[in-house]
Each structure stands twice: as structure tokens, then as C-alpha cells.
Design an enzyme around this catalytic site. Structure first.
Site, short mmCIF file in Angstrom:
data_model
loop_
_atom_site.label_atom_id
_atom_site.label_comp_id
_atom_site.label_asym_id
_atom_site.label_seq_id
_atom_site.Cartn_x
_atom_site.Cartn_y
_atom_site.Cartn_z
N GLY A 26 -3.57 6.59 -14.15
CA GLY A 26 -4.27 6.23 -12.91
C GLY A 26 -3.72 6.75 -11.60
O GLY A 26 -4.48 6.85 -10.63
N ASP A 48 -24.83 7.49 1.67
CA ASP A 48 -25.62 7.04 0.50
C ASP A 48 -24.74 6.39 -0.55
O ASP A 48 -25.13 5.44 -1.21
CB ASP A 48 -26.34 8.23 -0.15
CG ASP A 48 -27.52 8.66 0.68
OD1 ASP A 48 -27.90 7.90 1.59
OD2 ASP A 48 -28.06 9.75 0.41
N LYS A 101 -13.14 -4.42 1.42
CA LYS A 101 -14.01 -3.29 1.04
C LYS A 101 -15.50 -3.60 1.15
O LYS A 101 -16.29 -2.73 1.46
CB LYS A 101 -13.69 -2.85 -0.40
CG LYS A 101 -12.47 -1.97 -0.50
CD LYS A 101 -12.37 -1.37 -1.90
CE LYS A 101 -11.12 -0.54 -2.02
NZ LYS A 101 -11.08 0.25 -3.25
N THR A 151 -17.64 -10.84 -17.69
CA THR A 151 -18.81 -11.53 -17.14
C THR A 151 -20.01 -10.59 -17.27
O THR A 151 -20.14 -9.63 -16.50
CB THR A 151 -18.55 -11.88 -15.65
OG1 THR A 151 -17.23 -12.40 -15.53
CG2 THR A 151 -19.57 -12.86 -15.12
N SER A 173 0.83 -1.22 0.00
CA SER A 173 0.00 0.00 0.00
C SER A 173 0.86 1.27 0.00
O SER A 173 1.82 1.39 0.77
CB SER A 173 -0.90 0.02 1.22
OG SER A 173 -1.55 1.27 1.30
N ARG A 174 0.50 2.21 -0.87
CA ARG A 174 1.20 3.50 -0.91
C ARG A 174 0.49 4.55 -0.06
O ARG A 174 0.94 5.69 0.03
CB ARG A 174 1.27 4.02 -2.34
CG ARG A 174 2.56 3.71 -3.04
CD ARG A 174 2.45 2.47 -3.85
NE ARG A 174 3.74 2.01 -4.31
CZ ARG A 174 3.88 0.94 -5.07
NH1 ARG A 174 2.83 0.24 -5.44
NH2 ARG A 174 5.07 0.53 -5.43
N SER A 175 -0.63 4.17 0.57
CA SER A 175 -1.38 5.17 1.34
C SER A 175 -0.55 5.80 2.47
O SER A 175 -0.64 7.01 2.68
CB SER A 175 -2.67 4.56 1.90
OG SER A 175 -3.54 4.29 0.82
P1 ATR Z 1 -11.96 -3.78 -8.50
O1 ATR Z 1 -12.57 -3.63 -7.13
O2 ATR Z 1 -10.56 -3.20 -8.58
O3 ATR Z 1 -12.85 -3.23 -9.57
P2 ATR Z 1 -12.71 -6.49 -9.13
O4 ATR Z 1 -14.02 -6.31 -8.43
O5 ATR Z 1 -11.96 -7.75 -8.91
O6 ATR Z 1 -11.71 -5.34 -8.73
O7 ATR Z 1 -12.96 -6.26 -10.70
C1 ATR Z 1 -11.96 -6.46 -11.63
C2 ATR Z 1 -12.51 -6.19 -13.03
O8 ATR Z 1 -11.50 -6.57 -13.99
C3 ATR Z 1 -13.75 -7.01 -13.38
O9 ATR Z 1 -14.57 -6.25 -14.23
C4 ATR Z 1 -13.15 -8.21 -14.11
O10 ATR Z 1 -14.05 -8.87 -15.01
P3 ATR Z 1 -15.01 -10.05 -14.45
O11 ATR Z 1 -16.14 -9.40 -13.72
O12 ATR Z 1 -15.44 -10.78 -15.67
O13 ATR Z 1 -14.15 -10.90 -13.54
C5 ATR Z 1 -12.05 -7.53 -14.89
N1 ATR Z 1 -10.99 -8.47 -15.32
C6 ATR Z 1 -10.01 -9.01 -14.57
N2 ATR Z 1 -9.23 -9.84 -15.32
C7 ATR Z 1 -9.74 -9.81 -16.58
C8 ATR Z 1 -9.40 -10.45 -17.84
N3 ATR Z 1 -8.36 -11.29 -17.93
N4 ATR Z 1 -10.16 -10.17 -18.93
C9 ATR Z 1 -11.21 -9.33 -18.85
N5 ATR Z 1 -11.58 -8.70 -17.71
C10 ATR Z 1 -10.87 -8.94 -16.59
#
Ligand code: ATR
Length: 279
Positions: free
Chosen positions: A239, A77, A65, A153, A14-16
Site C-alpha cells: 500500500g 466529476d 473528506k 455491511t 500524517s506522512r504527507s
Molecule cells: P476508508 O475511507 O479508509 O475506506 P471507511 O469508510 O471507514 O474508511 O471504511 C472502512 C472499510 O473497512 C469498510 O468497508 C468497513 O466495513 P463496514 O462498512 O462494514 O464498516 C471495513 N472494516 C473495518 N473494520 C472491519 C472488520 N473488523 N471486519 C470487516 N470489515 C471491516
């Protein structure tokens, strides 16, 4: 002495602390900010320490989280809508929570592209995880025309529509080339492009000239998506600034003063991520 902290498991990277201790020193506060490793099954113990007043508040990161929600007494909210919190603070002995990721995202956007106006804009969000939810919640305040949510997904993108309304359009990655030509802002919230992960390969040359490309990934500091967008002459928002800007609200809630995200702080954190970074 007022103590704040960040909890997570693992928490070593963590960089916080770097950010908050910089501001603590800048304001000359009698305060500290530390990393507290909290195993997933030890979350309740941490909350009893927080409740007793050991800390004025904390940041919450992976994997807490969402699981932290059941111990929070007063979520705002935003937390209710997003379903996750990243910033906790005590008020009159009550554990309150907010999510600062959306504001952090938006402030970073304005820092890079000050004249951004998203009213009636078409926005594309890649990913539908926690970060996407926080960003969508904030972007809706700008009253865009549509927010297309692309996710591996699809069901997770569908859930966003159920939670945030019909301005959101769940879409599969196959249709991205058709949507890009009318897009004003493209945001990557997936982990694609992060060091050690697969690259993100999308046809951004189809974006219009005035489009903005934003990536919440900050390791590397400049992802391939950002590099490609820059070489196409598009406005870009890397970012790291989101991480810095999301910290501002928490610091103010805990210590009562509002810090600035300065160039000097940016350079310190950038160098911590990439020792070869040149400002
Ligand atoms: P965060 O809280 O940082 O958003 P997360 O809830 O794990 O982390 O979400 C990661 C995102 O990256 C999701 O949208 C994930 O897609 P899925 O919902 O299908 O898992 C996406 N992601 C991670 N690896 C991926 C990959 N190899 N190809 C496409 N999407 C990916």
C-alpha cells in the site's frame, strides 16, 4: 511563499508533509507544506482561511473528506461520483476539489505490475468505504468484466452499485471462495491487517496463478495478506506506493510542477513508518 497543508483531526501521524517537503526541496521551491489540526466543528474557519489565500491548497483527511464537500465551490466529476475529496486547490479565488486516491492506486499498481491489463477482468474489492469508492471509480475506466464488492455491511456495498452501476456486484464474504478462482485482481481496502487491527483471513490460495493481490494498508509495510500472496508466488502491490502516488497530482495542482515517486522517497517514508525497514 506558497503554502499548502494537510487538514485532519488528529493529524499528528500524517506522512504527507514528509512527501511534499521532500519534493519542495528537490525542486528548490519557495514553498512549504504543513500539518494543520482542524477540529470537526472548526472546518468552516479553516475554509475562510483557504478562501482568503493563506494556502494554495490542501489535502483533506479523516474526518473531513466528506464533510468538506459543503464548503467546496467547484468539485470535479470524480468528487461528485465518489462523494469525497482529498485534494483542494484555489483557482481564481475559487475553492476547487478533486480526489487523487484512484489515480494513486492505479499508478502504484502499474509501478509494481507494469503489464497489468484489466480489460474484461474480474476484480474483487474488499470493503466499501471511501477508499473503495475512489478505487472503483478509477478501475471502471479500465472496463473490467465485473467488480465484486465484499463488505461486512452489505448495504454499503449495495450503495456502490446504485452509484457506479451494474458492473459492480455486491457480495457477502461467504461467497468469496467461489469467486476467487476467476479473479485477476484482489484489493483490500478495509482496515483489516493494519497494525493493531484484526487480521484479514481469506483463502487466497484459491486465486489463479496470474492474479494480482493489492493491499492499501501500509502499516505494516508488508501486511500478512501481501506476505501470504508472495509466498504463493502471486504478483503483489503493497500500500505505501498508493500514498506516494496520490500526492503527485496535488503537488502539481499547487506548485505547477509534476514530481516523481523515486526509490529514495519511498525509502525515506518507509523508514519513517518502520525504522527497521531495509530497501
Ligand atoms: P476508508 O475511507 O479508509 O475506506 P471507511 O469508510 O471507514 O474508511 O471504511 C472502512 C472499510 O473497512 C469498510 O468497508 C468497513 O466495513 P463496514 O462498512 O462494514 O464498516 C471495513 N472494516 C473495518 N473494520 C472491519 C472488520 N473488523 N471486519 C470487516 N470489515 C471491516
Amino acid at each position: 511563499m506558497n503554502k499548502a497543508c494537510v487538514i485532519g483531526w488528529p493529524i499528528t501521524h500524517s506522512r504527507s508533509p514528509l512527501i511534499h517537503n521532500y519534493w519542495i526541496a528537490e525542486f528548490g521551491l519557495k514553498a512549504s507544506y504543513e500539518k494543520v489540526p482542524v477540529e470537526p466543528d472548526k472546518l468552516e474557519d479553516f475554509f475562510s482561511r483557504l478562501k482568503k489565500g493563506e494556502f494554495v491548497g490542501c489535502n483533506v483527511t479523516i474526518p473531513h473528506k466528506e464533510s468538506a464537500l459543503k464548503f467546496i465551490e467547484q468539485p470535479d466529476d470524480r468528487v461528485r461520483k465518489i462523494g469525497a475529496a482529498n485534494t483542494l486547490y484555489r483557482r481564481n479565488g475559487i475553492i476547487c476539489a478533486t480526489s487523487t486516491d484512484g489515480d494513486g492506486f492505479y499508478e502504484n499498481l502499474l509501478a509494481h505490475v507494469p503489464k497489468t491489463n484489466l480489460s474484461s477482468a474480474t476484480i474483487c474489492i474488499l470493503g466499501a468505504g471511501g477508499a473503495a469508492r475512489a478505487i472503483v471509480e478509477r478501475l471502471l475506466e479500465e472496463e473490467p468484466k465485473a467488480i465484486y464488492v465484499f463488505n461486512r455491511t452489505l448495504e454499503r456495498a449495495n450503495q456502490l452499485v446504485r452509484d457506479f452501476g451494474s458492473i459492480l456486484k455486491p457480495t457477502s464474504f461467504d461467497t468469496l471462495p467461489e469467486i476467487l478462482p476467476s479473479t485477476s485482481l484482489l484489493v483490500n481496502t478495509t482496515s483489516l491487517g493494519m497494525t493493531g487491527h484484526q487480521a484479514l483471513d481469506i483463502p487466497i490460495e484459491r486465486l489463479p496463478k496470474g492474479a494480482i493481490v493489492s493491499d492499501i494498508v501500509y502499516v505494516p509495510l508488508k501486511t500478512r495478506l501481501i506476505e501470504r500472496a508472495q509466498s504463493l508466488g502471486l504478483a503483489t502491490v503493497p500500500g505505501l506506493g498508493m500514498l506516494l502516488h496520490q500526492a503527485v497530482n496535488g503537488f502539481e495542482l499547487w506548485f505547477g510542477v509534476r514530481p516523481q515517486v523515486s526509490k529514495q522517497l519511498y525509502d525515506i517514508v518507509a523508514r519513517d513508518i518502520d525504522p527497521g525497514y531495509k530497501s
